[in-house]
Design an enzyme around this catalytic site. Sequence first.
Site, PDB file in Angstrom:
ATOM      1  N   SER A  64      -1.354  -2.422   0.370  1.00 25.81           N
ATOM      2  CA  SER A  64      -0.674  -1.144   0.587  1.00 25.81           C
ATOM      3  C   SER A  64       0.340  -0.906  -0.524  1.00 25.81           C
ATOM      4  O   SER A  64       0.726  -1.834  -1.245  1.00 25.81           O
ATOM      5  CB  SER A  64       0.049  -1.195   1.930  1.00 25.81           C
ATOM      6  OG  SER A  64       0.893  -0.086   2.098  1.00 25.81           O
ATOM      7  N   GLY A 120       2.603   8.738  -0.044  1.00 23.14           N
ATOM      8  CA  GLY A 120       2.176   9.069  -1.400  1.00 23.14           C
ATOM      9  C   GLY A 120       1.270   8.051  -2.063  1.00 23.14           C
ATOM     10  O   GLY A 120       1.099   8.090  -3.282  1.00 23.14           O
ATOM     11  N   ASP A 147      -8.369   1.171   1.580  1.00 22.63           N
ATOM     12  CA  ASP A 147      -7.321   0.568   0.745  1.00 22.63           C
ATOM     13  C   ASP A 147      -7.723  -0.798   0.180  1.00 22.63           C
ATOM     14  O   ASP A 147      -7.013  -1.365  -0.643  1.00 22.63           O
ATOM     15  CB  ASP A 147      -6.007   0.446   1.521  1.00 22.63           C
ATOM     16  CG  ASP A 147      -5.136   1.692   1.369  1.00 22.63           C
ATOM     17  OD1 ASP A 147      -5.476   2.560   0.556  1.00 22.63           O
ATOM     18  OD2 ASP A 147      -4.114   1.792   2.068  1.00 22.63           O
ATOM     19  N   THR A 186       1.064   4.747   8.654  1.00 25.64           N
ATOM     20  CA  THR A 186      -0.021   5.552   8.079  1.00 25.64           C
ATOM     21  C   THR A 186      -1.324   5.445   8.847  1.00 25.64           C
ATOM     22  O   THR A 186      -1.596   4.432   9.499  1.00 25.64           O
ATOM     23  CB  THR A 186      -0.261   5.114   6.609  1.00 25.64           C
ATOM     24  OG1 THR A 186      -1.173   6.016   5.992  1.00 25.64           O
ATOM     25  CG2 THR A 186      -0.797   3.702   6.519  1.00 25.64           C
ATOM     26  N   THR A 203       0.761   9.622   4.487  1.00 25.30           N
ATOM     27  CA  THR A 203       1.412   8.532   5.203  1.00 25.30           C
ATOM     28  C   THR A 203       2.713   9.163   5.653  1.00 25.30           C
ATOM     29  O   THR A 203       2.977  10.318   5.345  1.00 25.30           O
ATOM     30  CB  THR A 203       1.595   7.363   4.202  1.00 25.30           C
ATOM     31  OG1 THR A 203       0.305   6.856   3.852  1.00 25.30           O
ATOM     32  CG2 THR A 203       2.464   6.243   4.680  1.00 25.30           C
TER      33      THR A 203
HETATM   34  N1  GLY Z   1      -2.612   3.924   2.829  1.00 25.17           N
HETATM   35  C1  GLY Z   1      -1.577   4.010   1.912  1.00 25.17           C
HETATM   36  C2  GLY Z   1      -0.878   2.727   1.671  1.00 25.17           C
HETATM   37  O1  GLY Z   1      -0.925   1.860   2.518  1.00 25.17           O
HETATM   38  O2  GLY Z   1      -0.271   2.541   0.650  1.00 25.17           O
END
Ligand code: GLY
Length: 578
Positions: free
Chosen positions: A455, A476, A426, A402, A384
């Site tokens: 997220s 991360g 996610d 991201t 991201t």
């Molecule tokens: N794809 C990573 C987040 O949204 O936390």
Amino acid sequence: MISNKAGLISIFAKIYLILILSIFSIIQFNITAASKPFKSKNGMVVSANKIASKVGVEILKAGGNAVDAAVAVGFALAVTYPYAGNIGGGGFMVIHLQEGNNTTIDFRERAPFTAYRDMYLDKYGNVIENMSLEGAASVGVPGSVSGLIYALERYGTMKLSKVIQPAIDLADNGWTLESQDAESFYKFLEVFSKYPSSLRIFTNNGVPYKEGDLFKQPELAWTLKQIRDRGLDGFYKGKVSDLFVQQMMDMGGFITHADLEKYEPVEREPIIGSYREYKIISMAPPSSGGIALIQLLNILENFNFEKDEWGSSQYLHRIVEAMKYVFVDRTYHLGDADFYPVPIDDLISKEYAKTIFERIKDNAVPSAEIFTGDSLRYYESTETTHYSVYDNLGNAVSVTTTLNSAFGSKVVVEGAGFLLNNEMNDFSEKPGVSNQFGLLGTDANAIEPGKRMLSSMTPTIVLKDNKPYLILGSPGGSMIITTVLQVLMNCIDFNMNIQEAVDMPRIHHQWMPDKIYFEKFAINKDAMENLVKMGYDFSDMNDRITTIGLVQGIMIDQNNKIIYGASDSRGNGSAEGF
Ligand code: GLY
């Protein structure tokens, strides 16, 4: 044609292999007590990519405010940092305006309208490997273009044509690849070779790009021009959307014209908390970041950390225990609050934090005793990117955006030149199964049509006397939350300058698996011995990553009117100011 190219690639693979292995095995960060942030007076942009940071500063110099600059950086990153920068993904923007008000823009991707809870399960109810991770079926409806345009129209001062033009020029004229860019393309060539449109973009006629090559993206430039000339309709309707939907139909994706046309960003109240005398402004659900960060700070505020306590076993024990409790709550209570009743006020209350603080004793409490459950894994990826902007009027912007994994779904839209996210991963693909007591906590993040996936992104602004003091965030996955926590505490509790705070090694715990993840130098021998005695287990990180987070931070000394910028030395970004 593809197999010829794949053959060529395999020859080059041999040539590059030793080089790549040696480069990727190096832990890239430096820890130096003398780390100095970049200093400026009039404005600052910090991002993971030098070209994009410079684009942002030019907008500030041309009289744009922090939102104008942030939008320009967002579009530029889609061109110069395809690893995570995007127009085919989503993100969150946290804004503090010079007048003193705070707001956030949620441009997170959404599940397509034809999505359903078990869409990634086979007939036996098992998760179909890779289906939500790669390829057209993994793509969520992108929000970035909509979010950036919304931010500009609502809080910017410049026209879209002005702030998007640098990105168009970079895509049209090309930019010179640095070693890390060529390496990142190279690392994914095998998977790109499954997708002709992607292989064509990320190779030079089938030959891997190398440092010093000019990287032009005419198709991406065309798409950006559609956006410049037609605004939202240039992306969500018309030719670009036709190409997008065609790609979905050709490759088994779910997104239709209706999904694109109906996508809308949401302006949300930020999650607001306090830590000692500081006010914390962060992102509300569908990110778990703001709630989790404030929960952690609420718990840890009950301790007093001495300045020389950094890195001690006592300090690490306390932050790790707090992390475990907060990640249990994240697992069971967090999801898109438009679809699921997230108990936000309870989670961020100081009283609730006090009850957790009182449970933190001298030894590690095994995660299984904090909340018995299966070994739930977070499937969030680490790729991201974050950028922070501050202008001379006092506006602060903190954006995390991201594609989810590196290069997202790995699919470039044929003819339109942009990468698509794999954000559907996610969601909880199979909610509920991880809890042997049958609690339906993970239903909070089950797939539903139009819902936003949970997220961890934690774009954050910290105020001191109601004026911006810190602007920060990180990539991360689940480690974003613990990364932002530690940088923030490094500044507030340990009095570090922003570069030191960003560069110091970090640890991470997310309840399950019951292990402390840690970077090189984060835990010294004495601390490790004490932590082992307290009952902790450790990951050697080799199975996952070598670094935790990649912070792009700004610290403002309001008394002396100095802006300090720090791009994480783990990466290759830059702080640029004037
Ligand atoms: N794809 C990573 C987040 O949204 O936390």
